[in-house]
Design a protein around this motif. Sequence first.
Motif, PDB file in Angstrom:
ATOM      1  N   VAL A 149      -3.771 -10.732   7.774  1.00 15.97           N
ATOM      2  CA  VAL A 149      -2.366 -10.742   7.349  1.00 15.97           C
ATOM      3  C   VAL A 149      -2.166  -9.863   6.130  1.00 15.97           C
ATOM      4  N   LEU A 150      -3.099  -9.903   5.188  1.00 19.31           N
ATOM      5  CA  LEU A 150      -2.991  -9.062   3.999  1.00 19.31           C
ATOM      6  C   LEU A 150      -3.007  -7.583   4.364  1.00 19.31           C
ATOM      7  N   MET A 151      -3.888  -7.221   5.295  1.00 15.22           N
ATOM      8  CA  MET A 151      -3.955  -5.820   5.717  1.00 15.22           C
ATOM      9  C   MET A 151      -2.638  -5.381   6.356  1.00 15.22           C
ATOM     10  N   LEU A 152      -2.068  -6.222   7.199  1.00  8.60           N
ATOM     11  CA  LEU A 152      -0.803  -5.880   7.847  1.00  8.60           C
ATOM     12  C   LEU A 152       0.328  -5.753   6.830  1.00  8.60           C
ATOM     13  N   CYS A 153       0.341  -6.665   5.853  1.00  7.07           N
ATOM     14  CA  CYS A 153       1.387  -6.618   4.832  1.00  7.07           C
ATOM     15  C   CYS A 153       1.261  -5.379   3.954  1.00  7.07           C
ATOM     16  N   VAL A 154       0.018  -5.016   3.638  1.00  6.21           N
ATOM     17  CA  VAL A 154      -0.199  -3.801   2.837  1.00  6.21           C
ATOM     18  C   VAL A 154       0.273  -2.569   3.601  1.00  6.21           C
ATOM     19  N   ILE A 155      -0.065  -2.505   4.877  1.00  4.77           N
ATOM     20  CA  ILE A 155       0.364  -1.367   5.701  1.00  4.77           C
ATOM     21  C   ILE A 155       1.887  -1.308   5.779  1.00  4.77           C
ATOM     22  N   CYS A 156       2.513  -2.455   6.018  1.00  6.28           N
ATOM     23  CA  CYS A 156       3.979  -2.504   6.099  1.00  6.28           C
ATOM     24  C   CYS A 156       4.623  -2.122   4.774  1.00  6.28           C
ATOM     25  N   TYR A 157       4.001  -2.540   3.667  1.00  9.02           N
ATOM     26  CA  TYR A 157       4.539  -2.208   2.348  1.00  9.02           C
ATOM     27  C   TYR A 157       4.563  -0.698   2.139  1.00  9.02           C
ATOM     28  N   PHE A 158       3.452  -0.027   2.485  1.00 11.36           N
ATOM     29  CA  PHE A 158       3.396   1.424   2.282  1.00 11.36           C
ATOM     30  C   PHE A 158       4.316   2.153   3.267  1.00 11.36           C
ATOM     31  N   ILE A 159       4.495   1.596   4.463  1.00 11.12           N
ATOM     32  CA  ILE A 159       5.457   2.186   5.400  1.00 11.12           C
ATOM     33  C   ILE A 159       6.864   2.118   4.825  1.00 11.12           C
ATOM     34  N   MET A 160       7.236   0.961   4.283  1.00 10.51           N
ATOM     35  CA  MET A 160       8.566   0.809   3.695  1.00 10.51           C
ATOM     36  C   MET A 160       8.727   1.704   2.466  1.00 10.51           C
ATOM     37  N   SER A 161       7.641   1.892   1.708  1.00  8.76           N
ATOM     38  CA  SER A 161       7.703   2.801   0.556  1.00  8.76           C
ATOM     39  C   SER A 161       7.963   4.228   1.018  1.00  8.76           C
ATOM     40  N   GLY A 162       7.322   4.616   2.116  1.00 11.33           N
ATOM     41  CA  GLY A 162       7.558   5.943   2.675  1.00 11.33           C
ATOM     42  C   GLY A 162       8.985   6.107   3.165  1.00 11.33           C
ATOM     43  N   GLY A 164       9.584  -8.152   0.204  1.00 13.67           N
ATOM     44  CA  GLY A 164       9.384  -9.301   1.084  1.00 13.67           C
ATOM     45  C   GLY A 164       7.988  -9.341   1.669  1.00 13.67           C
ATOM     46  N   PHE A 165       7.486  -8.192   2.104  1.00 17.99           N
ATOM     47  CA  PHE A 165       6.117  -8.138   2.627  1.00 17.99           C
ATOM     48  C   PHE A 165       5.104  -8.521   1.548  1.00 17.99           C
ATOM     49  N   SER A 166       5.341  -8.067   0.317  1.00 18.00           N
ATOM     50  CA  SER A 166       4.434  -8.401  -0.783  1.00 18.00           C
ATOM     51  C   SER A 166       4.437  -9.904  -1.067  1.00 18.00           C
ATOM     52  N   LEU A 167       5.627 -10.503  -1.109  1.00 20.39           N
ATOM     53  CA  LEU A 167       5.719 -11.929  -1.385  1.00 20.39           C
ATOM     54  C   LEU A 167       5.115 -12.764  -0.250  1.00 20.39           C
ATOM     55  N   PHE A 168       5.321 -12.311   0.985  1.00 21.99           N
ATOM     56  CA  PHE A 168       4.739 -13.036   2.118  1.00 21.99           C
ATOM     57  C   PHE A 168       3.213 -13.006   2.057  1.00 21.99           C
TER      58      PHE A 168
END
Length: 221
Positions: free
Chosen positions: A110-123, A90-94
Motif C-alpha cells: 500500500v505504501l508503494m502504491l501511495c508513493v507512486i500515486c503521490y508522484f503521479i499527482m505531483s507530475g 490524500g494519498f499521503s494521509l492514507f
Amino acid sequence: MSLAACEGEFVKVGDWIVPLDLGRNFDSSLKTSIKRTMEEDPPTINKWDGNAVKNALDDATKSVMMNNICSVECFKLIDGRLIISSLAVGFSLFALAYDYFFPFPLSRTVLMLCVICYFIMSGILTWHTSLVEKGTFATVLKVDPSGIDPSDSWSASSNIKRFDTVYHLTLTYRSGKTKQMKESSASLHVEKFFDTNGKLMYDRVSREVLKLHDDIRNKMN
C-alpha cells in the motif's frame, strides 16, 4: 465574492445566501470597496522584491479587469489546482493511516502504491501549472444575460524573469459561443508603475490594461 449564482429570489454572494436585491447591492458595494482600496489607497511595496512587485501589479490588473471589464470572477483554474493538490495530500494521509494500523512490512504494498500515486499527482500538478494555467492569475466572465450562450472569458497572465525589471502582461479573450481566442501582450517596465517610495501608481496600470482590452476589441471587429 462577486455575484455568482441566482436561484429564484435569492442569490449566492461568496459564502452567503441573501435576497436578490440585497445581493446586487452588496456586490455593487463590494466592487466599489475594491476599487476604492486600489485607487485611493494603493499598496506600498519594496521595489527591490521581485515577487512583491509582480503581486502588486497582478492585483492592480485584476482590480482593473473587475471594475472595467467584468465583475464576475472565475475560479476554475484555482479549483483544479486545489483538487489535484488535495488528491496528492490524500494519498499521503492514507499511507500514514494505513501504516499506523498495519505497520511495515504489512503495509509495504500500500505504501508503494501511495508513493507512486503521490508522484503521479505531483507530475499532473506541474503539468497543470505550466501548460494549463501558464501564469494566469485572473479570469473574469461576461455572462450572457439570456443564459443561453456560454459565458465569454477574459484572462490575464504575467511573468517577470529573475533579476529583470520588465513585467510581461498578456490579456486573453475567449468567446464562449465560438471558442475563438484573441490576445494582446505588452512588456512594461516596472519602474513606471511605482514612485520613489514604492507606492503603486494605479492609474498607469489601469491605462495599460485598458489599452490591451481595446486592442483585443479592435481585433474582434
